[in-house]
Design an enzyme around this catalytic site. Structure first.
Site, mmCIF file in Angstrom:
data_model
loop_
_atom_site.group_PDB
_atom_site.id
_atom_site.type_symbol
_atom_site.label_atom_id
_atom_site.label_comp_id
_atom_site.label_asym_id
_atom_site.label_seq_id
_atom_site.Cartn_x
_atom_site.Cartn_y
_atom_site.Cartn_z
ATOM 1 N N ASP A 185 -12.857 33.373 5.688
ATOM 2 C CA ASP A 185 -14.025 32.610 5.231
ATOM 3 C C ASP A 185 -15.082 32.513 6.342
ATOM 4 O OD1 ASP A 185 -11.895 31.031 6.468
ATOM 5 O OD2 ASP A 185 -13.160 29.274 6.190
ATOM 6 N N TYR A 205 -15.365 34.997 16.530
ATOM 7 C CA TYR A 205 -14.198 35.423 15.750
ATOM 8 C C TYR A 205 -14.644 35.931 14.373
ATOM 9 C CZ TYR A 205 -10.408 34.810 12.389
ATOM 10 O OH TYR A 205 -9.526 34.999 11.352
ATOM 11 N N GLN A 236 2.019 34.132 10.816
ATOM 12 C CA GLN A 236 2.239 33.319 9.600
ATOM 13 C C GLN A 236 2.247 34.146 8.326
ATOM 14 O OE1 GLN A 236 0.849 28.884 9.272
ATOM 15 N NE2 GLN A 236 -0.786 30.046 10.157
ATOM 16 N N ASP A 284 0.538 48.579 20.756
ATOM 17 C CA ASP A 284 -0.609 47.774 21.168
ATOM 18 C C ASP A 284 -1.821 48.206 20.346
ATOM 19 O OD1 ASP A 284 -2.736 46.565 22.395
ATOM 20 O OD2 ASP A 284 -2.410 47.463 24.369
ATOM 21 N N THR A 306 -6.805 35.550 16.515
ATOM 22 C CA THR A 306 -7.222 34.435 15.652
ATOM 23 C C THR A 306 -7.518 33.132 16.397
ATOM 24 O OG1 THR A 306 -4.903 33.887 15.260
ATOM 25 C CG2 THR A 306 -5.967 35.316 13.627
#
Length: 278
Positions: free
Chosen positions: A102, A125, A11, A36, A62
């Site tokens: 965040d 994550y 994105q 990679d 993500t």
């Protein structure tokens, strides 16, 4: 100036590449197909052969919930991969812009998080993104760390696209109302990042569209903007259990952006309207 953008098919990476094209800045966008990130030799050789002046590191693992099960892969991409990129930047004396999140914070603070507040991730994550920040800081002096939140853009999947799809399939949707943050349009964010890399105003920044809302309020605004008649039912986080815990407060203060003379991003409602139009 020559710029290398990792995660160019994601994105944010996609919009950064588009913005560099508009600015006529020499660049190359790369993704998994080119090298990679988890392979140290491959990553360093590719970056050193291109010799960019700046690396905008958008590539990341993500999948927040999946990360709880795929810890090894998440760590390999977000921590080791980031280290390899930073070490390559050091060898060729390139600047590095690292995209963080965040989710490095626990969400327990009452007000917006400042850039120097102590991170305390509550999911894996978030932990790997924070460890990535530390790698960049320990290896480089010429770095920008940019924490972002609730991203939506033209490329890839996001909350807005999910809501629009669900709105076509159902008359009502249930959305969490006790997590607050700032939706961020990658088109606007890419403009800021491309401005930032042309400076030497290094350090940690928070960058999101202006204003705050809950996921519930965001969903209501999405349907209103799209002219869709969908009932949104507010629910608590504990009514929608996820594998990875999310921070309740994801509000990020943009004081440092202002202090360093960067333009703030437009309000998230304005961003959403432009996004849905396009």
């Amino acid at each position: 100036m020559e710029v290398l953008v990792t995660g160019a098919r994601g994105q944010l990476g996609y919009d950064v590449v588009e913005r560099l094209k508009e600015l006529n800045i020499e660049h190359i966008g790369v993704d998994k197909e080119e090298f990679d990130l988890t392979d140290e030799k491959e990553t360093k050789e590719f970056i050193k052969s291109y010799k960019p002046d700046v690396v905008v590191h958008c590539a990341a693992y993500t999948a927040v919930d999946k990360a709880e099960d795929e810890k090894e892969l998440c760590h390999a991409v977000n921590v080791l991969g980031t280290r390899y990129v930073a070490e390559a930047c050091k060898e060729i004396d390139a600047k590095m812009l690292y995209i963080s999140t965040d989710y490095v914070f626990d969400g327990e603070k009452e007000g917006p998080y400042e850039v120097d507040d102590q991170p305390n991730p509550i999911n894996y994550y978030g932990l790997t993104k924070y460890l990535g920040e530390r790698k960049v800081q320990n290896i480089l002096q010429k770095y920008f760390i940019v924490r972002i939140s609730w991203v939506f853009g033209k490329n890839g999947s996001n909350f807005v696209k999910t809501m629009l799809r669900l709105g076509q399939e159902r008359k009502e949707v249930r959305v969490v109302c006790d997590q607050v943050g700032s939706p961020t349009y990658t088109y606007d964010l890419a403009r800021l990042l491309c401005e930032m890399i042309q400076t030497d105003k290094y350090g940690i920044y928070h960058a999101t569209n202006e204003g705050y809302c809950s996921w519930y309020e965001f969903a209501c605004e999405i349907f209103k903007t799209a002219g869709m008649d969908v009932k949104v039912i507010p629910i608590k986080s504990n009514e929608y259990p996820t594998k990875a815990k999310r921070p309740a407060n994801s509000r990020l203060s943009k004081k440092r952006l202002e202090l360093m003379g960067f333009n703030l991003l437009p309000h998230w409602r304005d961003a959403l309207e432009r996004y849905i139009k396009t």
